[in-house]
Design a protein around this motif. Structure first.
Motif, PDB file in Angstrom:
ATOM      1  N   ALA A 205       0.803  -1.182   0.058  1.00 20.15           N
ATOM      2  CA  ALA A 205       0.107   0.166   0.074  1.00 20.15           C
ATOM      3  C   ALA A 205       0.760   1.211   0.069  1.00 20.15           C
ATOM      4  O   ALA A 205       0.645   2.479  -0.711  1.00 20.15           O
ATOM      5  N   TYR A 206       1.792   1.158   0.915  1.00 22.62           N
ATOM      6  CA  TYR A 206       2.994   2.399   0.726  1.00 22.62           C
ATOM      7  C   TYR A 206       3.514   2.648  -0.573  1.00 22.62           C
ATOM      8  O   TYR A 206       3.516   3.630  -1.102  1.00 22.62           O
ATOM      9  N   ARG A 207       3.896   1.735  -1.178  1.00 20.90           N
ATOM     10  CA  ARG A 207       4.416   1.719  -2.699  1.00 20.90           C
ATOM     11  C   ARG A 207       3.278   2.288  -3.576  1.00 20.90           C
ATOM     12  O   ARG A 207       3.734   2.966  -4.464  1.00 20.90           O
ATOM     13  N   ALA A 208       1.985   1.697  -3.620  1.00 19.26           N
ATOM     14  CA  ALA A 208       0.975   2.129  -4.296  1.00 19.26           C
ATOM     15  C   ALA A 208       0.640   3.528  -4.146  1.00 19.26           C
ATOM     16  O   ALA A 208       0.481   4.159  -5.118  1.00 19.26           O
ATOM     17  N   LEU A 209       0.839   4.058  -2.827  1.00 18.29           N
ATOM     18  CA  LEU A 209       0.487   5.504  -2.908  1.00 18.29           C
ATOM     19  C   LEU A 209       1.584   6.084  -3.347  1.00 18.29           C
ATOM     20  O   LEU A 209       1.337   7.147  -4.090  1.00 18.29           O
ATOM     21  N   LYS A 210       2.599   5.940  -3.133  1.00 15.14           N
ATOM     22  CA  LYS A 210       3.949   6.681  -4.217  1.00 15.14           C
ATOM     23  C   LYS A 210       3.699   6.571  -5.393  1.00 15.14           C
ATOM     24  O   LYS A 210       3.908   7.519  -6.147  1.00 15.14           O
ATOM     25  N   ALA A 211       3.307   5.270  -5.924  1.00 17.56           N
ATOM     26  CA  ALA A 211       3.310   5.186  -7.406  1.00 17.56           C
ATOM     27  C   ALA A 211       2.068   6.068  -7.980  1.00 17.56           C
ATOM     28  O   ALA A 211       1.982   6.508  -9.113  1.00 17.56           O
ATOM     29  N   ARG A 212       1.055   6.471  -7.200  1.00 17.83           N
ATOM     30  CA  ARG A 212      -0.163   7.058  -7.458  1.00 17.83           C
ATOM     31  C   ARG A 212      -0.242   8.611  -7.247  1.00 17.83           C
ATOM     32  O   ARG A 212      -1.345   9.215  -7.060  1.00 17.83           O
ATOM     33  N   GLY A 213       0.874   8.954  -6.981  1.00 14.26           N
ATOM     34  CA  GLY A 213       1.085  10.369  -6.681  1.00 14.26           C
ATOM     35  C   GLY A 213       1.266  10.904  -5.155  1.00 14.26           C
ATOM     36  O   GLY A 213       1.436  12.199  -5.011  1.00 14.26           O
ATOM     37  N   GLY A 214       1.198   9.912  -4.212  1.00 10.52           N
ATOM     38  CA  GLY A 214       1.346  10.315  -2.776  1.00 10.52           C
ATOM     39  C   GLY A 214       0.403  11.442  -2.212  1.00 10.52           C
ATOM     40  O   GLY A 214      -0.671  11.532  -2.664  1.00 10.52           O
ATOM     41  N   LEU A 215       1.198  12.494  -1.651  1.00  6.98           N
ATOM     42  CA  LEU A 215       0.285  13.609  -1.303  1.00  6.98           C
ATOM     43  C   LEU A 215      -0.029  14.535  -2.475  1.00  6.98           C
ATOM     44  O   LEU A 215      -0.594  15.722  -1.840  1.00  6.98           O
ATOM     45  N   CYS A 216       0.438  14.668  -3.565  1.00  2.00           N
ATOM     46  CA  CYS A 216       0.355  15.422  -4.500  1.00  2.00           C
ATOM     47  C   CYS A 216      -1.062  15.880  -5.117  1.00  2.00           C
ATOM     48  O   CYS A 216      -1.832  14.680  -4.770  1.00  2.00           O
ATOM     49  N   GLY A 217      -1.538  16.873  -5.299  1.00  2.00           N
ATOM     50  CA  GLY A 217      -2.945  17.146  -5.671  1.00  2.00           C
ATOM     51  C   GLY A 217      -3.842  16.993  -4.498  1.00  2.00           C
ATOM     52  O   GLY A 217      -5.150  17.221  -4.745  1.00  2.00           O
ATOM     53  N   LEU A 218      -3.490  17.042  -3.116  1.00  7.20           N
ATOM     54  CA  LEU A 218      -4.294  17.164  -2.187  1.00  7.20           C
ATOM     55  C   LEU A 218      -4.742  18.633  -1.820  1.00  7.20           C
ATOM     56  O   LEU A 218      -3.864  19.562  -2.017  1.00  7.20           O
TER      57      LEU A 218
END
Length: 201
Positions: free
Chosen positions: A185-198
């Motif tokens: 899940a940690y890696r998936a969040l990184k691959a999907r943009g992390g905190l960007c766009g919040l």
């Protein structure tokens, strides 16, 4: 010692340890070194690099909520900012939470008294990015049983994860499988943009 044994020691011994000075306390050593060493061993089969840290508090004060965390150095090396995977130990019950969490202190500094609301809103947005993992990490909110800016911030910063009773900490195979899921899940969040766009970032 295994990962489960290390986690269990923290859960069982922390309430009494907090009545004694932390300097030189054997449980403080477990949280700073013994438990991180076991967590590193559990992570050995997973591609890194990972930075592992444990915190029983600072200086002469025990933490209201001790923690044991895994950081991807490309994202953060600190629990204050970014996002990371962490074991959190509630003050009010014999339980451990495995939490994919947002950095709390940075949010408090930026948003002040609105930090809790901000973290909960961003957590909702981040959970949406990880909807395909929600069934495997179904705990969407946690309670840590301590009042105060940091414990309440940790509660708000939770994205998704799992909770364990003391009895469940005896299943080492499950703990390692769940840890691998948390890392995924940690890696998936990184691959999907992390905190960007919040909002607000």
């Amino acid at each position: 010692m295994s990962l489960g044994h290390a986690l269990r020691r923290i859960v069982e011994e922390y309430p009494l340890a907090r009545t004694e000075p932390p300097a030189g306390h054997p449980l403080a050593a477990v949280i700073r070194k013994g438990a991180p060493d076991e967590l590193r061993r559990a992570l050995a089969g997973l591609d890194g690099p990972f930075l592992v840290k444990g915190s029983p508090g600072r200086g002469t004060r025990w933490a209201a909520v001790p923690w044991l965390a895994v950081f991807d150095p490309a994202i953060t090396t600190s629990a204050t900012r970014g996002y990371y995977l962490v074991y959190l130990f509630p003050a009010h019950r014999e339980q451990v939470h495995l939490s994919l969490a947002q950095g709390t202190v940075a949010a408090i500094r930026e948003h002040g008294p609105r930090a809790g609301a901000y973290l909960r809103a961003s957590g909702d947005a981040l959970r949406a990015r990880l909807a395909d993992l929600a069934e495997r990490l179904p705990v969407q909110s946690i309670e840590l049983g301590s009042a105060g800016e940091l414990p309440e911030g940790y509660e708000g910063a939770h994205i998704l994860g799992l909770s364990y009773t003391l009895a469940e900490l005896g299943d080492e195979r499950r703990l390692r499988t769940d840890l691998a899921t948390g890392i995924a899940a940690y890696r998936a969040l990184k691959a999907r943009g992390g905190l960007c766009g919040l909002p607000g970032l």
